[in-house]
Scaffold this motif. Sequence first.
Motif, PDB file in Angstrom:
ATOM      1  N   LYS A 284      -0.220   5.572  -8.914  1.00 40.15           N
ATOM      2  CA  LYS A 284      -0.323   6.560  -9.990  1.00 40.15           C
ATOM      3  C   LYS A 284      -1.293   7.681  -9.607  1.00 40.15           C
ATOM      4  N   HIS A 285      -2.436   7.327  -9.054  1.00 45.06           N
ATOM      5  CA  HIS A 285      -3.438   8.332  -8.669  1.00 45.06           C
ATOM      6  C   HIS A 285      -2.860   9.266  -7.613  1.00 45.06           C
ATOM      7  N   LEU A 286      -2.232   8.701  -6.569  1.00 47.71           N
ATOM      8  CA  LEU A 286      -1.710   9.523  -5.484  1.00 47.71           C
ATOM      9  C   LEU A 286      -0.519  10.374  -5.925  1.00 47.71           C
ATOM     10  N   SER A 287       0.165   9.953  -6.974  1.00 45.02           N
ATOM     11  CA  SER A 287       1.328  10.706  -7.459  1.00 45.02           C
ATOM     12  C   SER A 287       0.923  11.914  -8.281  1.00 45.02           C
ATOM     13  N   GLU A 288      -0.344  11.961  -8.678  1.00 46.84           N
ATOM     14  CA  GLU A 288      -0.833  13.099  -9.454  1.00 46.84           C
ATOM     15  C   GLU A 288      -1.425  14.157  -8.539  1.00 46.84           C
TER      16      GLU A 288
ATOM     17  N   LEU B 167       0.829  -1.198   0.000  1.00 47.74           N
ATOM     18  CA  LEU B 167       0.000   0.000   0.000  1.00 47.74           C
ATOM     19  C   LEU B 167       0.869   1.256   0.000  1.00 47.74           C
ATOM     20  N   MET B 168       0.240   2.363  -0.373  1.00 44.82           N
ATOM     21  CA  MET B 168       0.911   3.664  -0.341  1.00 44.82           C
ATOM     22  C   MET B 168       0.161   4.580   0.618  1.00 44.82           C
ATOM     23  N   LEU B 169       0.904   5.409   1.318  1.00 47.73           N
ATOM     24  CA  LEU B 169       0.319   6.362   2.260  1.00 47.73           C
ATOM     25  C   LEU B 169       0.647   7.791   1.821  1.00 47.73           C
ATOM     26  N   GLN B 170      -0.343   8.662   1.935  1.00 47.06           N
ATOM     27  CA  GLN B 170      -0.152  10.067   1.586  1.00 47.06           C
ATOM     28  C   GLN B 170      -0.865  10.944   2.607  1.00 47.06           C
ATOM     29  N   LEU B 171      -0.250  12.057   2.949  1.00 45.64           N
ATOM     30  CA  LEU B 171      -0.842  13.018   3.875  1.00 45.64           C
ATOM     31  C   LEU B 171      -1.311  14.231   3.083  1.00 45.64           C
ATOM     32  N   VAL B 172      -2.499  14.721   3.421  1.00 45.10           N
ATOM     33  CA  VAL B 172      -3.049  15.924   2.796  1.00 45.10           C
ATOM     34  C   VAL B 172      -3.305  16.938   3.905  1.00 45.10           C
TER      35      VAL B 172
ATOM     36  N   LEU C 147     -11.032  29.289  -0.323  1.00 40.55           N
ATOM     37  CA  LEU C 147     -10.670  29.585   1.060  1.00 40.55           C
ATOM     38  C   LEU C 147      -9.651  28.613   1.636  1.00 40.55           C
ATOM     39  N   TRP C 148      -9.050  27.784   0.801  1.00 44.09           N
ATOM     40  CA  TRP C 148      -8.019  26.900   1.310  1.00 44.09           C
ATOM     41  C   TRP C 148      -6.900  26.750   0.296  1.00 44.09           C
ATOM     42  N   THR C 149      -5.744  26.368   0.787  1.00 45.69           N
ATOM     43  CA  THR C 149      -4.624  25.935  -0.031  1.00 45.69           C
ATOM     44  C   THR C 149      -4.250  24.546   0.444  1.00 45.69           C
ATOM     45  N   ALA C 150      -4.138  23.600  -0.465  1.00 38.75           N
ATOM     46  CA  ALA C 150      -3.877  22.207  -0.091  1.00 38.75           C
ATOM     47  C   ALA C 150      -2.410  21.849  -0.327  1.00 38.75           C
ATOM     48  N   PHE C 151      -1.851  21.042   0.595  1.00 40.48           N
ATOM     49  CA  PHE C 151      -0.497  20.525   0.475  1.00 40.48           C
ATOM     50  C   PHE C 151      -0.574  18.999   0.499  1.00 40.48           C
ATOM     51  N   LEU C 152       0.067  18.343  -0.469  1.00 40.83           N
ATOM     52  CA  LEU C 152       0.081  16.889  -0.542  1.00 40.83           C
ATOM     53  C   LEU C 152       1.505  16.389  -0.391  1.00 40.83           C
ATOM     54  N   SER C 153       1.709  15.420   0.482  1.00 44.34           N
ATOM     55  CA  SER C 153       3.032  14.808   0.593  1.00 44.34           C
ATOM     56  C   SER C 153       3.242  13.837  -0.564  1.00 44.34           C
ATOM     57  N   THR C 154       4.476  13.490  -0.816  1.00 42.90           N
ATOM     58  CA  THR C 154       4.779  12.426  -1.771  1.00 42.90           C
ATOM     59  C   THR C 154       4.321  11.104  -1.164  1.00 42.90           C
ATOM     60  N   PRO C 155       3.600  10.268  -1.909  1.00 38.62           N
ATOM     61  CA  PRO C 155       3.165   8.974  -1.351  1.00 38.62           C
ATOM     62  C   PRO C 155       4.364   8.105  -0.988  1.00 38.62           C
ATOM     63  N   VAL C 156       4.275   7.437   0.154  1.00 37.29           N
ATOM     64  CA  VAL C 156       5.368   6.579   0.616  1.00 37.29           C
ATOM     65  C   VAL C 156       4.842   5.158   0.811  1.00 37.29           C
ATOM     66  N   PRO C 157       5.676   4.148   0.618  1.00 35.74           N
ATOM     67  CA  PRO C 157       5.234   2.748   0.794  1.00 35.74           C
ATOM     68  C   PRO C 157       4.857   2.467   2.246  1.00 35.74           C
ATOM     69  N   LEU C 158       3.850   1.642   2.412  1.00 46.21           N
ATOM     70  CA  LEU C 158       3.419   1.217   3.737  1.00 46.21           C
ATOM     71  C   LEU C 158       3.234  -0.298   3.678  1.00 46.21           C
ATOM     72  N   HIS C 159       4.166  -1.035   4.287  1.00 46.66           N
ATOM     73  CA  HIS C 159       4.154  -2.489   4.188  1.00 46.66           C
ATOM     74  C   HIS C 159       3.528  -3.172   5.403  1.00 46.66           C
ATOM     75  N   SER C 160       3.579  -2.505   6.565  1.00 48.20           N
ATOM     76  CA  SER C 160       3.003  -3.097   7.776  1.00 48.20           C
ATOM     77  C   SER C 160       2.551  -1.972   8.704  1.00 48.20           C
TER      78      SER C 160
ATOM     79  N   ILE D 233      -4.342   9.288   3.613  1.00 42.66           N
ATOM     80  CA  ILE D 233      -4.904   8.406   2.590  1.00 42.66           C
ATOM     81  C   ILE D 233      -4.037   7.164   2.480  1.00 42.66           C
ATOM     82  N   VAL D 234      -4.679   5.995   2.432  1.00 46.57           N
ATOM     83  CA  VAL D 234      -3.985   4.741   2.129  1.00 46.57           C
ATOM     84  C   VAL D 234      -4.669   4.116   0.921  1.00 46.57           C
ATOM     85  N   SER D 235      -3.871   3.729  -0.071  1.00 46.94           N
ATOM     86  CA  SER D 235      -4.425   3.201  -1.317  1.00 46.94           C
ATOM     87  C   SER D 235      -3.356   2.379  -2.041  1.00 46.94           C
TER      88      SER D 235
END
Length: 536
Positions: free
Chosen positions: A202-206, A144-149, A219-232, A196-198
């Motif tokens: 490809k989707h999370l990298s966009e 899985l991949m993990l991303q913070l928004v 009224l907001w500005t969004a920041f997305l981290s680079t998705p990182v692997p999540l194995h356990s 987010i875990v997914s």
Amino acid sequence: MDTEQPMLLALGTDSPMPDFLTDWLSQETAHQKNALRVGMLDAFIPVPEGHMVVITVPHGDPEQRDRVQEVTLQVPTLLIGFADERAFYPDACVWIDADHLTPHALKHGLTELRACVAGQLRPLLARQNWMLQCRSLLERNSDLMLQLVSCRWRPAASGDSAEIRFDTQQSFEHQLRASAPADALIGKLLDDQFVIVSQSTKHLSEKWVRSHDDDTSFLWTAFLSTPVPLHSYDDLGEALQHCVREIERSRMMCSRIGGRSLTADESIVVKDLIRALRNKEFYLEFQPQFDSHTATIVGAEALLRWLHPELGMVPPTAFIRDAEMAGLIRTLGSWALRETLNVWKMLNDRGINIRMAVNVSFPEVADPDYADKVLDLLDETGVPAASLELELTETAMMLDASVSLNNLNRLKLAGVRIVLDDFGTGFSSLSHLSDLPITGIKLDRAFVTPLSHDDENSARRHIVATMLDLSKRLKLETTAEGIEDQSCLEVIHSLGCDRVQGYFYAQPMSVDKLIERTCVQESVLVDYASGQQSLF
């Protein structure tokens, strides 16, 4: 087909659903035969699977609140209640503020509810529920991949009101849920922090969530981290910490924070932090805390101050966030803790034994070695663990739970007091209060200070009374900050708060003044329970 749509249950809790609301719901479901049933919540528990539910939330009934929250975990639910009740129901699919309930708002809410049922809006889970589902998911799938928004809310042109912020947040959360990958597990860690875990790398990298950083009409500005692997599940803490650091660096490097350019003073603040630490420009003041029954000083909160050679006195609100972004908050926090423990020794040498409170930030408590560092410092200085109190906001406790909660559990077992600061301001504080390793709560001044102007039946007084009652049931010590006048004191005392602090008693003061104040208590406080006067 319409006949295949789930039945809608319209349920009251402590009173039947209003007739006007059932009429509106009837109109919205008129195209579908036998689509609506109306009744009381207790008659439908457990709620049958395959239903949608609209509930008018209870007022001041903890048992009913728990039942409603259980329903939100079982079936798609739309809740209608007042804004200050939202914190009790972190897992509701849709929320409508009762003060702004209109046929249009209800129609929009039902549309979102149906979208949740159809899978067009991914569920948005509260922290604890997300953690449980994430653990279960990782037991079945280790790829899985993990991303913070993270979001930075812009001040609204017409004023940054609670209503505007809530509407803004609802709008952003809708976009997040509608745009996330179809298999996404979405968790709400903070009001402005989502994880987010997914499997969809490809989707999370966009840029799947628009940032709106160059469009001030949003009224907001969004920041997305680079998705990182999540194995356990064991990797979760490190992965979250990595994403948080990346987003904080992005925020700091962004030339337009909050939709505006950095001012010259703010730029100086960021650049001068290292120099200020080197030149010892930081110092501490202490605000006494009093037992509300005996009127004696039982503690003091250490407050960080910066005397800048050019800007003069810089308030913590102007530099703490920058210190976190610059990666200096651990150094600053470690210095503040050591200084505070040294002050305790000075007081103890004079026969004064009070508890010293220190504020702790997320980067500190998310350090895997934080508990060891605190316990080592207590041993080094000879300060008993029970004489130290750590104040943390819900943000600091929640974000990297696998590390921070382990640290806090260890410190609590050692005897250190752990207090949830700014209690009542987070959306999910009440929902998982019993799960946090805390010994007390501190009521935010936003709830406390206005009490002197509220009548005894005001909503705010009922909220504070509920918070204090809940804390007593959980055997948590309570502190009220922001006591500004006699009337406020009387209200807080009558509601049974254990400790108080505020300008009515004492402003923040130097160590010498604190020693003087604890040795000679000059003011007078009335003990409202007995009518006797006590030195204060």
